[in-house]
Design a protein around this motif. Structure first.
Motif, PDB file in Angstrom:
ATOM      1  N   ALA A 123      46.364  67.608  41.820  1.00 61.60           N
ATOM      2  CA  ALA A 123      47.237  66.474  42.118  1.00 61.60           C
ATOM      3  C   ALA A 123      47.298  66.120  43.605  1.00 61.60           C
ATOM      4  CB  ALA A 123      48.641  66.696  41.558  1.00 61.60           C
ATOM      5  N   LYS A 124      46.384  66.648  44.395  1.00 57.40           N
ATOM      6  CA  LYS A 124      46.367  66.345  45.835  1.00 57.40           C
ATOM      7  C   LYS A 124      45.750  64.962  46.048  1.00 57.40           C
ATOM      8  CE  LYS A 124      46.031  69.605  48.485  1.00 57.40           C
ATOM      9  NZ  LYS A 124      47.205  70.016  49.197  1.00 57.40           N
ATOM     10  N   PRO A 125      46.420  64.094  46.810  1.00 53.10           N
ATOM     11  CA  PRO A 125      45.847  62.780  47.113  1.00 53.10           C
ATOM     12  C   PRO A 125      44.575  62.902  47.957  1.00 53.10           C
ATOM     13  CG  PRO A 125      48.214  62.781  47.511  1.00 53.10           C
ATOM     14  CD  PRO A 125      47.804  64.212  47.306  1.00 53.10           C
ATOM     15  N   PHE A 126      43.548  62.180  47.536  1.00 48.39           N
ATOM     16  CA  PHE A 126      42.277  62.121  48.255  1.00 48.39           C
ATOM     17  C   PHE A 126      41.905  60.664  48.482  1.00 48.39           C
ATOM     18  CE2 PHE A 126      41.675  66.526  47.468  1.00 48.39           C
ATOM     19  CZ  PHE A 126      40.584  66.965  48.200  1.00 48.39           C
ATOM     20  N   ALA A 127      41.417  60.365  49.682  1.00 53.98           N
ATOM     21  CA  ALA A 127      40.871  59.049  50.006  1.00 53.98           C
ATOM     22  C   ALA A 127      39.412  59.249  50.392  1.00 53.98           C
ATOM     23  CB  ALA A 127      41.631  58.407  51.159  1.00 53.98           C
ATOM     24  N   ILE A 128      38.573  58.297  50.026  1.00 54.33           N
ATOM     25  CA  ILE A 128      37.145  58.405  50.313  1.00 54.33           C
ATOM     26  C   ILE A 128      36.686  57.140  51.024  1.00 54.33           C
ATOM     27  CG2 ILE A 128      34.855  58.753  49.336  1.00 54.33           C
ATOM     28  CD1 ILE A 128      36.329  59.921  46.829  1.00 54.33           C
ATOM     29  N   THR A 129      36.025  57.332  52.143  1.00 53.17           N
ATOM     30  CA  THR A 129      35.458  56.225  52.899  1.00 53.17           C
ATOM     31  C   THR A 129      34.157  56.702  53.523  1.00 53.17           C
ATOM     32  OG1 THR A 129      35.888  54.516  54.554  1.00 53.17           O
ATOM     33  CG2 THR A 129      36.731  56.729  55.041  1.00 53.17           C
ATOM     34  N   GLY A 130      33.478  55.823  54.218  1.00 55.13           N
ATOM     35  CA  GLY A 130      32.255  56.252  54.871  1.00 55.13           C
ATOM     36  C   GLY A 130      31.584  55.145  55.652  1.00 55.13           C
ATOM     37  N   ALA A 131      30.649  55.557  56.482  1.00 56.76           N
ATOM     38  CA  ALA A 131      29.898  54.634  57.339  1.00 56.76           C
ATOM     39  C   ALA A 131      28.413  54.896  57.173  1.00 56.76           C
ATOM     40  CB  ALA A 131      30.304  54.833  58.800  1.00 56.76           C
ATOM     41  N   SER A 132      27.648  53.819  57.237  1.00 61.07           N
ATOM     42  CA  SER A 132      26.203  53.922  57.063  1.00 61.07           C
ATOM     43  C   SER A 132      25.506  52.888  57.938  1.00 61.07           C
ATOM     44  CB  SER A 132      25.860  53.648  55.590  1.00 61.07           C
ATOM     45  OG  SER A 132      24.476  53.483  55.424  1.00 61.07           O
ATOM     46  N   PRO A 133      24.306  53.205  58.422  1.00 56.85           N
ATOM     47  CA  PRO A 133      23.561  52.200  59.173  1.00 56.85           C
ATOM     48  C   PRO A 133      23.015  51.099  58.273  1.00 56.85           C
ATOM     49  CG  PRO A 133      22.288  54.230  59.004  1.00 56.85           C
ATOM     50  CD  PRO A 133      23.637  54.495  58.412  1.00 56.85           C
ATOM     51  N   GLY A 134      23.032  51.296  56.964  1.00 59.57           N
ATOM     52  CA  GLY A 134      22.513  50.310  56.017  1.00 59.57           C
ATOM     53  C   GLY A 134      23.484  49.171  55.748  1.00 59.57           C
ATOM     54  N   ASN A 135      23.086  48.293  54.847  1.00 59.85           N
ATOM     55  CA  ASN A 135      23.864  47.088  54.552  1.00 59.85           C
ATOM     56  C   ASN A 135      25.014  47.292  53.574  1.00 59.85           C
ATOM     57  OD1 ASN A 135      22.260  45.455  56.188  1.00 59.85           O
ATOM     58  ND2 ASN A 135      20.790  45.091  54.545  1.00 59.85           N
ATOM     59  N   PHE A 136      25.010  48.377  52.831  1.00 61.05           N
ATOM     60  CA  PHE A 136      25.995  48.539  51.767  1.00 61.05           C
ATOM     61  C   PHE A 136      27.052  49.584  52.057  1.00 61.05           C
ATOM     62  CE2 PHE A 136      22.057  47.014  49.806  1.00 61.05           C
ATOM     63  CZ  PHE A 136      22.517  45.780  49.354  1.00 61.05           C
ATOM     64  N   GLY A 137      27.157  50.003  53.296  1.00 61.62           N
ATOM     65  CA  GLY A 137      28.134  51.034  53.616  1.00 61.62           C
ATOM     66  C   GLY A 137      27.793  52.285  52.830  1.00 61.62           C
ATOM     67  N   THR A 138      28.762  52.884  52.227  1.00 61.43           N
ATOM     68  CA  THR A 138      28.529  54.090  51.429  1.00 61.43           C
ATOM     69  C   THR A 138      29.073  53.900  50.016  1.00 61.43           C
ATOM     70  OG1 THR A 138      30.562  55.056  52.299  1.00 61.43           O
ATOM     71  CG2 THR A 138      28.513  55.627  53.433  1.00 61.43           C
ATOM     72  N   LEU A 139      28.887  52.724  49.492  1.00 63.02           N
ATOM     73  CA  LEU A 139      29.421  52.366  48.175  1.00 63.02           C
ATOM     74  C   LEU A 139      29.020  53.368  47.097  1.00 63.02           C
ATOM     75  CD1 LEU A 139      30.790  50.394  46.195  1.00 63.02           C
ATOM     76  CD2 LEU A 139      28.602  49.235  46.007  1.00 63.02           C
ATOM     77  N   LEU A 140      27.743  53.685  46.983  1.00 65.01           N
ATOM     78  CA  LEU A 140      27.298  54.563  45.907  1.00 65.01           C
ATOM     79  C   LEU A 140      27.774  55.998  46.105  1.00 65.01           C
ATOM     80  CD1 LEU A 140      23.717  53.101  45.401  1.00 65.01           C
ATOM     81  CD2 LEU A 140      25.760  52.711  44.003  1.00 65.01           C
ATOM     82  N   SER A 141      27.797  56.458  47.327  1.00 68.31           N
ATOM     83  CA  SER A 141      28.301  57.799  47.602  1.00 68.31           C
ATOM     84  C   SER A 141      29.788  57.900  47.274  1.00 68.31           C
ATOM     85  CB  SER A 141      28.060  58.164  49.064  1.00 68.31           C
ATOM     86  OG  SER A 141      28.528  59.462  49.347  1.00 68.31           O
ATOM     87  N   GLN A 142      30.553  56.893  47.673  1.00 64.84           N
ATOM     88  CA  GLN A 142      31.988  56.904  47.372  1.00 64.84           C
ATOM     89  C   GLN A 142      32.219  56.938  45.867  1.00 64.84           C
ATOM     90  OE1 GLN A 142      34.599  54.256  49.606  1.00 64.84           O
ATOM     91  NE2 GLN A 142      33.046  54.088  51.205  1.00 64.84           N
TER      92      GLN A 142
END
Length: 185
Positions: free
Chosen positions: A107-126
């Motif tokens: 039940a611990k709150p988790f947030a996921i974000t990320g940065a990428s040199p590509g055009n789509f950020g880290t959508l698939l990883s998130q």
């Protein structure tokens, strides 16, 4: 005081995700402490090594840091359209022994974000993190989505966030997650 842990899933010194994480830490609102956790020094998971020596010190330290926090922010790179192996490996160690999963993650709150040199950020990883978060019994935050694309243009050579629009989006992300964590306490 609300205590959060921020973890970058990259080991690279000039990591965009570590730079994004450090910018987020600097934006901690009043009454909030954001502590930097690290995956550095965590060896590859090996059940034989676990049986012989237990959980490695670096993994145990991160695990205890997460267990004591009110919430966790993951700053994930994206490698080959998926989660970085070193980041997943760190979480795998943190689930050992399995009887500790509820103490660390339940039940611990988790947030996921990320940065990428590509055009789509880290959508698939998130997105790839979500089944893992569900399996561990966390409470993922689905508020402000933040995927920093073309990260080479938003950070300077020293890793400082220099793009105003990204800074504003990151601040909204941090504030939104903090509110979520405080509401769930």
């Amino acid at each position: 005081m609300t205590k959060l842990v921020a973890i970058s899933g990259s080991l690279r010194k000039a990591s965009f995700n570590t730079a994004l994480m450090r910018a987020a830490i600097a934006m901690a609102p009043a009454g909030v402490e954001i502590v930097e956790g690290t995956i550095r020094g965590i060896p590859l998971y090996d059940g034989d090594e676990e049986a012989a020596s237990g959980v490695p010190e670096a993994a145990a330290k991160l695990k205890d840091l997460v267990a004591a926090a009110d919430g966790v922010m993951l700053f994930t790179p994206e490698y080959n359209n998926a989660i970085p192996g070193v980041f997943k490996n760190a979480l795998d160690w943190m689930t050992r022994p399995a009887s500790d999963i509820s103490r660390v993650f339940s039940a611990k709150p988790f947030a996921i974000t990320g940065a990428s040199p590509g055009n789509f950020g880290t959508l698939l990883s998130q997105e790839a993190w979500l089944p893992i978060m569900r399996t561990l019994g966390t409470r993922p935050w689905f508020g402000t989505k933040l995927m920093v694309s073309k990260a080479g243009s938003v950070f300077d050579a020293d890793g400082k966030l220099v793009d105003e629009a990204t800074e504003k989006r990151l601040r909204s992300f941090v504030e939104g997650f903090v509110s979520f964590v405080q509401e769930t306490k």
